[in-house]
Design an enzyme around this catalytic site. Structure first.
Site, PDB file in Angstrom:
ATOM      1  N   SER A  33       0.818  -1.210   0.000  1.00 28.51           N
ATOM      2  CA  SER A  33       0.000   0.000   0.000  1.00 28.51           C
ATOM      3  C   SER A  33       0.857   1.268   0.000  1.00 28.51           C
ATOM      4  O   SER A  33       1.836   1.385   0.736  1.00 28.51           O
ATOM      5  CB  SER A  33      -0.882  -0.005   1.242  1.00 28.51           C
ATOM      6  N   GLY A  88       1.378  11.597   4.452  1.00 28.35           N
ATOM      7  CA  GLY A  88       0.218  12.102   5.189  1.00 28.35           C
ATOM      8  C   GLY A  88      -1.102  11.593   4.647  1.00 28.35           C
ATOM      9  O   GLY A  88      -2.111  12.291   4.712  1.00 28.35           O
ATOM     10  N   LEU A  89      -1.061  10.377   4.095  1.00 29.95           N
ATOM     11  CA  LEU A  89      -2.296   9.723   3.634  1.00 29.95           C
ATOM     12  C   LEU A  89      -3.081  10.555   2.623  1.00 29.95           C
ATOM     13  O   LEU A  89      -4.312  10.520   2.603  1.00 29.95           O
ATOM     14  CB  LEU A  89      -3.203   9.367   4.821  1.00 29.95           C
ATOM     15  N   ASN A 139      -5.180  -0.180   8.225  1.00 30.27           N
ATOM     16  CA  ASN A 139      -3.950   0.536   8.564  1.00 30.27           C
ATOM     17  C   ASN A 139      -4.126   1.117   9.957  1.00 30.27           C
ATOM     18  O   ASN A 139      -4.809   2.119  10.130  1.00 30.27           O
ATOM     19  CB  ASN A 139      -3.730   1.628   7.513  1.00 30.27           C
ATOM     20  N   CYS A 157      -2.288   4.821  12.497  1.00 28.93           N
ATOM     21  CA  CYS A 157      -2.778   6.203  12.514  1.00 28.93           C
ATOM     22  C   CYS A 157      -3.051   6.635  13.947  1.00 28.93           C
ATOM     23  O   CYS A 157      -3.477   5.834  14.770  1.00 28.93           O
ATOM     24  CB  CYS A 157      -4.078   6.313  11.721  1.00 28.93           C
ATOM     25  N   GLY A 190      11.392  -3.767   2.889  1.00 28.80           N
ATOM     26  CA  GLY A 190      12.698  -3.807   2.238  1.00 28.80           C
ATOM     27  C   GLY A 190      12.945  -4.946   1.272  1.00 28.80           C
ATOM     28  O   GLY A 190      14.097  -5.251   0.959  1.00 28.80           O
TER      29      GLY A 190
HETATM   30  C1  FMN Z   1       5.703   6.433  -0.116  1.00 25.31           C
HETATM   31  C2  FMN Z   1       5.063   5.407   0.780  1.00 25.31           C
HETATM   32  C3  FMN Z   1       3.699   5.498   1.070  1.00 25.31           C
HETATM   33  C4  FMN Z   1       3.086   4.546   1.893  1.00 25.31           C
HETATM   34  N1  FMN Z   1       1.749   4.642   2.131  1.00 25.31           N
HETATM   35  C5  FMN Z   1       1.126   3.696   2.907  1.00 25.31           C
HETATM   36  C6  FMN Z   1      -0.280   3.729   3.112  1.00 25.31           C
HETATM   37  O1  FMN Z   1      -0.997   4.578   2.574  1.00 25.31           O
HETATM   38  N2  FMN Z   1      -0.845   2.769   3.927  1.00 25.31           N
HETATM   39  C7  FMN Z   1      -0.082   1.781   4.516  1.00 25.31           C
HETATM   40  O2  FMN Z   1      -0.630   0.944   5.222  1.00 25.31           O
HETATM   41  N3  FMN Z   1       1.253   1.722   4.292  1.00 25.31           N
HETATM   42  C8  FMN Z   1       1.875   2.642   3.515  1.00 25.31           C
HETATM   43  N4  FMN Z   1       3.240   2.557   3.290  1.00 25.31           N
HETATM   44  C9  FMN Z   1       4.006   1.461   3.913  1.00 25.31           C
HETATM   45  C10 FMN Z   1       4.255   0.322   2.936  1.00 25.31           C
HETATM   46  O3  FMN Z   1       3.044  -0.255   2.501  1.00 25.31           O
HETATM   47  C11 FMN Z   1       5.147  -0.760   3.551  1.00 25.31           C
HETATM   48  O4  FMN Z   1       4.502  -1.307   4.675  1.00 25.31           O
HETATM   49  C12 FMN Z   1       6.498  -0.238   3.994  1.00 25.31           C
HETATM   50  O5  FMN Z   1       6.968   0.737   3.098  1.00 25.31           O
HETATM   51  C13 FMN Z   1       7.551  -1.339   4.142  1.00 25.31           C
HETATM   52  O6  FMN Z   1       7.819  -1.981   2.917  1.00 25.31           O
HETATM   53  P1  FMN Z   1       9.037  -1.575   1.926  1.00 25.31           P
HETATM   54  O7  FMN Z   1      10.250  -1.405   2.745  1.00 25.31           O
HETATM   55  O8  FMN Z   1       9.115  -2.673   0.938  1.00 25.31           O
HETATM   56  O9  FMN Z   1       8.630  -0.274   1.295  1.00 25.31           O
HETATM   57  C14 FMN Z   1       3.872   3.502   2.460  1.00 25.31           C
HETATM   58  C15 FMN Z   1       5.223   3.418   2.163  1.00 25.31           C
HETATM   59  C16 FMN Z   1       5.837   4.346   1.331  1.00 25.31           C
HETATM   60  C17 FMN Z   1       7.307   4.224   1.025  1.00 25.31           C
END
Ligand code: FMN
Ligand code: FAD
Ligand code: FES
Lengths: 309, 281
Positions: free
Chosen positions: A28, A79-80, A134, A137, A251
């Site tokens: 997400s 910030g969603l 999520n 928050c 990651g």
């Molecule tokens: C730019 C960005 C926006 C994200 N927006 C959300 C979000 O709207 N809702 C959510 O549950 N997680 C959000 N995440 C978290 C990711 O879904 C994920 O849990 C987290 O980045 C770890 O995975 P990664 O290291 O592969 O990115 C966001 C991450 C990034 C980098």
């Protein structure tokens, strides 16, 4: 020779009532609502898409800069920002539904009622495989205490959501807690279908020349390879303590990274930040998992889950 | 939009800290429009983690060229890339400059490395390379030969640099037969001062300017946008912001617009000056 031909390999996996054709999703917030990445990769090949967080009302998001790079990591404070559930249903979901892949809708809010009303709005909607709750928050009614840092708030929210909706609930855990298994257990008791972990790790970075924080929001969430060992550890701990299917993220950049999570107990994985670096990552991870199974002589993906020695 | 492994045909220093890299990228070259950019992965591996955005400086045949300044790790790594090696690029990305037919006089204002996309624009405006008409868009983002009378189109380029030695692309512009004015901060060449001050001086003399296109540091663009607002001249600016995905998915690269946040990578990087809330910059 115990090698399997690739044709016989079964990658499909069930997470409770959620069926995925393969265990590789996109996380997400890193994939929008699929529109942009559809120009670069075939979305039909993905196990699923966890869409950008949707809230009841549109949200403008945080002031820029919203991103800062750190060694092998990315700090974000978006910030969603999102257009709200009405626009999501009218303009975004119809596009996503065209693809043969599971659509998991990430929901967020600042009050319990917001989550509940969102779930109500989404309950009768076709083409949603699961809601990802999520809980990273702040709850404005509890002095900004993050829902997902408190077992009681988590239990209450998930329980009430389950009473409102028939759509399977995936609770997305935050790593910014002392003991993630407590929140995992609370989610299980409240009736979650599956759990996803981890969300970003709270962080901060400073520009020493300007003496200002690098993010407009001052603090943000760290993602990318820098957080992977934390995420794998939490996956392993959670796998010991709950009986729910787990979706691992944090990651992942290639199949080897994904396999770490799977061996630690994940039934599926999600690619996040790596999408920005190489949009083909998820597809390559699918191929790489197949290859690993072939070499190890494993036919069914589920035999890999928690295969740690 | 394409993701390709582009072969490096040339990568050389032109003046201290400034390089030109030429890439074999047929798909991207075929579609690139002035003001669009590419997102480059400076190395395999994860430090630096993200791609880096660069404006398309030239696009000819099957090749594109990037003009870049070494400012940190990513650009440092890029400058050490050897000819013959391949690099991973995404492009062409974003919205470029939009030009209406019937243009008579245009001023291009470049601050430092901001000249990169403006050369591409000047080249197309000067009619050196064929520019296909884009169907279905409200305005034409592209001019074809018939929509502009080349003899009537008056192009004035303002080049700003710190010193005489740091003036970029002067010879290239000379070859286009456009009018050129130079501003150097230390006065080592022509006008002494900022290019926005030179612009202001010229604007009070020039009449009938239909369009101003500018690229450079944010504060320079802000100043130019304010002047244009005062003189009621349409103005387009190419803005920068830290980027994640580069394609519009992550909402990481936003800037404040009049109607809410805008994604620099998708809604820009070229914006109408009056779309932007300049007091936030
Ligand atoms: C730019 C960005 C926006 C994200 N927006 C959300 C979000 O709207 N809702 C959510 O549950 N997680 C959000 N995440 C978290 C990711 O879904 C994920 O849990 C987290 O980045 C770890 O995975 P990664 O290291 O592969 O990115 C966001 C991450 C990034 C980098
Ligand atoms: C649409 C767009 C087009 C661009 N076109 C060009 C171009 O044609 N030629 C060129 O040389 N550069 C261009 N840039 C800027 C270029 O992307 C950055 O210089 C580059 O990303 C720096 O990477 P680095 O790893 O070397 O530096 P880093 O180590 O990442 O940063 C070094 C310093 O530069 C600053 N910085 C880095 N990126 C940016 C940015 N995007 N905006 C503001 N400050 C930044 C950092 O704050 C830091 O102080 C463009 C940027 C955008 C957004
Ligand atoms: S960089 Fe991701 S939306 Fe612009």
């Amino acid at each position: 020779m115990s090698s399997e031909s690739k044709k016989n390999i079964d990658l499909s996996v069930r997470l409770g009532r959620i069926t995925l054709k393969n265990p590789v999703l996109v996380a997400s917030g890193t994939f929008g609502y699929g529109e942009e990445y559809a120009e670069l990769i075939n979305l039909n090949e993905l196990g699923g898409i966890m869409v950008k967080a949707v809230t009841l009302e549109p949200r403008e998001g945080n002031p820029p800069p919203r991103l800062a790079e750190t060694p092998a990591g990315l700090l974000n404070a978006i910030g969603l920002e999102n257009p709200g559930v009405d626009v999501f249903l009218k303009e975004k979901l119809p596009f996503l539904r065209r693809f043969q892949t599971a659509i998991i809708v990430n929901i967020a809010g600042e009050k319990e009622e917001e989550y509940l009303r969102l779930a109500e709005r989404l309950n009768q909607v076709k083409g949603i495989s699961a809601l990802e709750v999520n809980i990273s928050c702040p709850n404005v009614k509890e002095k900004g205490l993050i829902f997902g840092t408190d077992p009681e708030q988590t239990f209450s929210l998930v329980k009430k959501l389950g009473e409102i909706t028939d759509i399977p609930l995936v609770v997305k855990l935050t790593p910014n807690v002392t003991d993630i298994t407590k929140i995992a257990q609370a989610s299980q008791e409240a009736g979650a279908e599956a759990l996803s972990l981890i969300n970003t790790v709270l962080g901060m970075s400073i520009d020493v020349e300007t003496r200002k924080p690098k993010l407009g929001n001052i603090t943000g969430g760290l993602s990318g390879p820098a957080i992977r060992p934390i995420a794998v550890r939490m996956m392993w701990q959670t796998f010991q303590k709950v009986n729910l299917p787990l979706i691992g993220m944090g990651g992942i950049t290639d199949a080897e990274d994904a396999l770490e999570f799977i061996l630690a107990g994940a039934s599926a994985v999600a690619i996040g930040t790596a999408n920005f670096i190489d949009p083909k990552t998820a597809l390559e991870v699918i191929e790489g998992i197949k290859q690993y199974m072939q070499v190890k002589g494993i036919k069914n993906f589920k035999d890999l889950i928690g295969w740690l020695k | 939009m394409y993701q390709i492994k582009a072969k490096i045909i040339l990568n050389k220093k032109i003046i201290p800290e400034h390089y030109k890299i030429c890439l074999d990228a047929p798909e991207i070259a075929g579609e690139a429009k002035p003001g669009q950019f590419v997102h480059i992965r400076a190395r395999e591996g994860y430090d630096p983690l993200l791609r880096r955005p660069f404006s398309i400086h030239k696009s000819q045949g099957e090749k594109i060229e990037i003009l870049y300044k070494v400012v940190g790790k990513g650009t440092q790594l890029l400058s050490r890339k050897k000819i013959g090696k391949k690099i991973d690029i995404l492009g062409p990305l974003g919205q470029g400059f939009k030009v209406n037919p019937g243009l008579e006089k245009v001023i291009l204002v470049a601050g430092g490395i901001g000249v990169a996309p403006l050369y591409f624009l000047a080249e197309r405006l000067a009619g050196y390379t064929h520019w296909k008409a884009e169907k279905g868009s409200k305005r034409q983002s592209i001019i074809n030969d018939s929509s502009i009378n080349k003899n009537q189109l008056d192009i004035l380029v303002l080049l700003g640099a710190e010193t005489k030695e740091k003036i970029l692309c002067l010879e290239d512009f000379k070859n286009l037969n456009v009018k050129i004015e130079i501003a150097t901060e230390d006065g080592s060449e022509s006008f002494k001062g900022l290019v926005s001050d030179l612009f202001f001086q010229l604007l009070s003399k020039e009449s009938q300017v239909n369009l101003v296109c500018a690229c450079g540091p944010a504060l320079m663009l802000k100043r130019i946008a304010e002047l244009n607002y005062r003189y009621k001249i349409p103005c387009q600016v190419s803005l920068e912001q830290r980027m994640g995905c580069g394609i519009g998915a992550c909402l990481g690269c936003t800037i404040k617009g009049q109607t809410g946040y805008l994604r620099v990578c998708r809604n820009g990087p070229v914006f109408e000056a009056d779309e932007i809330q300049w007091n936030e910059i």
